[in-house]
Write a protein that holds these residues in place. Structure first.
Motif, PDB file in Angstrom:
ATOM      1  N   SER A  13       0.495  -1.279   0.012  1.00  0.00           N
ATOM      2  CA  SER A  13      -0.049   0.168  -0.006  1.00  0.00           C
ATOM      3  C   SER A  13       0.875   1.100   0.099  1.00  0.00           C
ATOM      4  CB  SER A  13      -1.135   0.114   1.216  1.00  0.00           C
ATOM      5  OG  SER A  13      -1.831  -0.967   1.057  1.00  0.00           O
ATOM      6  N   ILE A  14       2.017   1.170   0.721  1.00  0.00           N
ATOM      7  CA  ILE A  14       2.856   2.493   0.499  1.00  0.00           C
ATOM      8  C   ILE A  14       3.390   2.662  -0.675  1.00  0.00           C
ATOM      9  CG2 ILE A  14       5.136   3.618   1.786  1.00  0.00           C
ATOM     10  CD1 ILE A  14       4.337   2.188   4.499  1.00  0.00           C
ATOM     11  N   ARG A  57      -9.860   8.298  -0.793  1.00  0.00           N
ATOM     12  CA  ARG A  57      -9.405   6.832  -1.327  1.00  0.00           C
ATOM     13  C   ARG A  57      -9.870   6.562  -2.634  1.00  0.00           C
ATOM     14  NH1 ARG A  57      -8.181   2.789   2.548  1.00  0.00           N
ATOM     15  NH2 ARG A  57      -7.181   3.932   4.407  1.00  0.00           N
ATOM     16  N   ASN A  94       2.349   7.247   2.699  1.00  0.00           N
ATOM     17  CA  ASN A  94       0.980   7.063   3.106  1.00  0.00           C
ATOM     18  C   ASN A  94       0.593   5.672   2.852  1.00  0.00           C
ATOM     19  OD1 ASN A  94      -1.489   7.816   3.667  1.00  0.00           O
ATOM     20  ND2 ASN A  94      -2.146   8.506   1.652  1.00  0.00           N
ATOM     21  N   GLY A  95      -0.211   5.120   3.780  1.00  0.00           N
ATOM     22  CA  GLY A  95      -0.407   3.722   3.636  1.00  0.00           C
ATOM     23  C   GLY A  95      -0.100   2.875   4.799  1.00  0.00           C
ATOM     24  N   TYR A 141      -2.840   0.953   6.688  1.00  0.00           N
ATOM     25  CA  TYR A 141      -3.879   0.408   6.304  1.00  0.00           C
ATOM     26  C   TYR A 141      -4.117  -0.956   6.738  1.00  0.00           C
ATOM     27  CZ  TYR A 141      -4.141   3.924   2.108  1.00  0.00           C
ATOM     28  OH  TYR A 141      -4.403   4.746   1.473  1.00  0.00           O
ATOM     29  N   ALA A 189      -0.553  -1.621  -5.811  1.00  0.00           N
ATOM     30  CA  ALA A 189      -1.055  -0.681  -4.940  1.00  0.00           C
ATOM     31  C   ALA A 189      -2.432  -0.448  -5.114  1.00  0.00           C
ATOM     32  CB  ALA A 189      -0.380   0.811  -5.284  1.00  0.00           C
ATOM     33  N   ILE A 245      -5.305  -0.461  -2.053  1.00  0.00           N
ATOM     34  CA  ILE A 245      -6.060   0.530  -1.585  1.00  0.00           C
ATOM     35  C   ILE A 245      -7.545  -0.068  -1.864  1.00  0.00           C
ATOM     36  CG2 ILE A 245      -7.268   2.594  -2.519  1.00  0.00           C
ATOM     37  CD1 ILE A 245      -4.481   3.389  -3.695  1.00  0.00           C
ATOM     38  N   THR A 288      -8.074  -2.573   1.392  1.00  0.00           N
ATOM     39  CA  THR A 288      -8.128  -1.904   2.737  1.00  0.00           C
ATOM     40  C   THR A 288      -9.454  -0.956   2.832  1.00  0.00           C
ATOM     41  OG1 THR A 288      -6.668  -0.238   2.120  1.00  0.00           O
ATOM     42  CG2 THR A 288      -5.939  -2.213   3.492  1.00  0.00           C
TER      43      THR A 288
END
Length: 507
Positions: free
Chosen positions: A61-62, A140, A250-251, A254, A333, A337, A340
């Motif tokens: 996710s990051i 999101r 960011n992430g 998550y 990614a 997103i 989550t």
């Protein structure tokens, strides 16, 4: 949003769903997800994710498109390579501190939804809804749309080497990417985590290749660009550089959104956070070091795809591999997103702050299918907007502000509810440091970028009338309530979903 449930309304059949013949029948599964007649089954999310799955969710996710495509934001505001690298290190440490605070919150309030659940528990439904509105309706889906577009652009890039791929083609391929991952996430959590695992390994392999070549360049003595020359010491510039650095990280929170599906979260949540954040920080810093062994600051500033420019200089004929790896990275990614964010919809609906259908789970696959579909549809809707990048910039400060509010829950609950079970107890200095840093990276950019801040504030304020009409107003007209119940029934039948409840004993 405040409607009668099909399950509540028909209490005598509350573990069934009407099938095509009008009979109330649904074969539910037991706690292991298999059909059974022991009477102990439950329509609920299952804990299927291991520590390794948790690490790949966070890392996947990051690490999206940012480190490959445009790491120029930090350099733009710092002015020098050395200060830029310091900002990357501090941003990683800052994210670790926040993640460590989330580890206490996540094991104390063991509900899916992460900061939304923590704010709900601490500050009540109004503050929680503001966070939910910003995250679910804007941040999101916009983020997923942008990453999906990056994926499609780099998939198409080899076919259009001399120009930018056609916009319509890129958008259509982005839609296909979202649809494929929606199917996977609706089918099985194990499939979704397998996709996350595979593509996380792919993006890490790409970064390790870049890092290996960078280490070789360091061995050759290519260190001429590592200086503090042209450093910008203005407070506003430094704050904006941290803003860019933190956006790349960011992430990290998550995994908290799907904590109900993590095996042994008391042990695995903090372990996954520590392993993932440490790994990402090292990888990010070393990747940036590698870029500056070959590329000058001016070349980095002038490139819209730094990793591609680096590959052209370092890999020669094999430079085409980097767009492929960027595509793999962004595909993973998008999946992270979607995986989550759908749980955030689910958590909001469980608290009565979103349509009731989003609380329901597919009776055979045990996935929050309506929530996954809602996230996918919103993302595809944003693909029709021409300037979604600006939209993300406008609301970016609100994202970090709301994460700061979530961290504030930790000291507040220590004071207000000291007897809550806390399997993990972080030193109080961690949330204090994080809150001070949050104020710095949000208030200063607000002064430096008042226009973007103004749009962000308007987006936050737009949640207030929605809350007043759909949640605070309890006595809605009968026609409205009946319409919502009928719509919920229809969607239940179409998707074969039920609310979270226990199967009655079989006679």
């Amino acid at each position: 949003m405040e409607t009668e449930s099909l399950n509540r309304k028909n209490s005598s059949r509350k573990s069934s769903i009407v099938n095509g013949n009008g009979d109330a029948s649904a074969k539910l599964t037991n706690g292991d997800g298999d059909g059974g007649g022991d009477g102990g089954g439950e329509v609920t999310l299952k804990a299927k994710m291991s520590l390794l799955n948790g690490c790949t969710v966070i890392v996947g996710s990051i690490i999206g498109s940012g480190i490959f495509v445009s790491p120029t934001g930090v350099l733009m505001y710092t002015g020098s390579v050395n200060l830029a690298l310091i900002v990357w290190v501090i941003s990683g440490l800052f994210s670790m501190v926040g993640a460590y605070c989330y580890a206490e919150l996540g094991t104390m309030i063991t509900k899916s939804g992460a900061d939304y659940a923590y704010i709900m528990e601490t500050f009540g439904p109004f503050m929680a809804f503001i966070r939910l509105w910003i995250e679910c309706m804007i941040v999101r889906p916009c983020s997923q749309a942008i990453v999906a577009l990056t994926f499609s652009t780099y998939v198409l890039k080899p076919f259009f080497p001399e120009c930018t791929p056609p916009e319509d083609s890129a958008r259509l391929l982005a839609v296909c990417c979202i649809l494929v991952l929606t199917l996977i996430n609706c089918w099985d959590v194990k499939w979704a985590t397998a996709v996350q695992d595979i593509f996380t390994y792919a993006k890490l392999l790409a970064l390790f290749i870049i890092i290996a070549t960078g280490v070789y360049q360091l061995y050759l003595g290519n260190t001429q660009y590592f200086t503090f020359e042209n450093t910008d010491t203005k407070v506003t510039s430094i704050a904006l550089s941290f803003y860019s650095g933190l956006f790349a990280y960011n992430g990290w929170n998550y995994l908290n959104f799907i904590i109900e599906e993590l095996k042994d979260p008391v042990k695995n949540l903090p372990r996954a956070i520590a392993i993932s954040c440490t790994l990402v920080t090292i990888v990010y810093v070393m990747a940036n070091v590698s870029f500056y062994t070959i590329l000058s600051p001016d070349e980095v500033m002038g490139s819209s795809a730094v990793a591609v420019t680096y590959a052209e200089r370092a890999f020669g004929m094999l430079a085409w591999t980097i767009p492929v790896f960027v595509a793999l990275s962004t595909f993973g990614a998008v999946n992270g997103i979607l995986l989550t964010s759908s749980r955030l919809f689910y958590a909001g609906a469980n608290n009565g702050q979103m349509p009731e259908i989003l609380t329901m789970i597919q009776i055979q696959r045990f996935t929050p299918t309506p929530a996954v579909l809602a996230m996918a549809l919103l993302s595809m809707l944003y693909l029709t907007v021409s300037d979604i990048f600006a939209l993300i910039n406008y609301v970016g400060f609100a994202t970090w502000l709301s994460i700061g509010v979530a961290v504030l829950c930790l000291p507040w609950l220590r004071w207000a509810q000291p007897n809550l079970p806390r399997p993990i107890r972080v030193p109080m200095v961690f949330p204090i440091v994080y809150l001070i840093a949050t104020i710095f990276v949000t208030v200063v950019p607000m002064y430096a970028s008042p226009v973007e801040t103004g749009y962000g504030i308007l987006m936050i304020l737009s949640s207030i009338p929605v809350y007043l009409v759909f949640i605070a107003w309890k006595n809605k007209p009968i026609w409205f309530q009946k319409t919502m119940v009928s719509l919920t029934r229809f969607l239940q039948k179409m998707l074969m979903v039920l609310g979270k409840q226990t199967k009655p004993a079989q006679v």
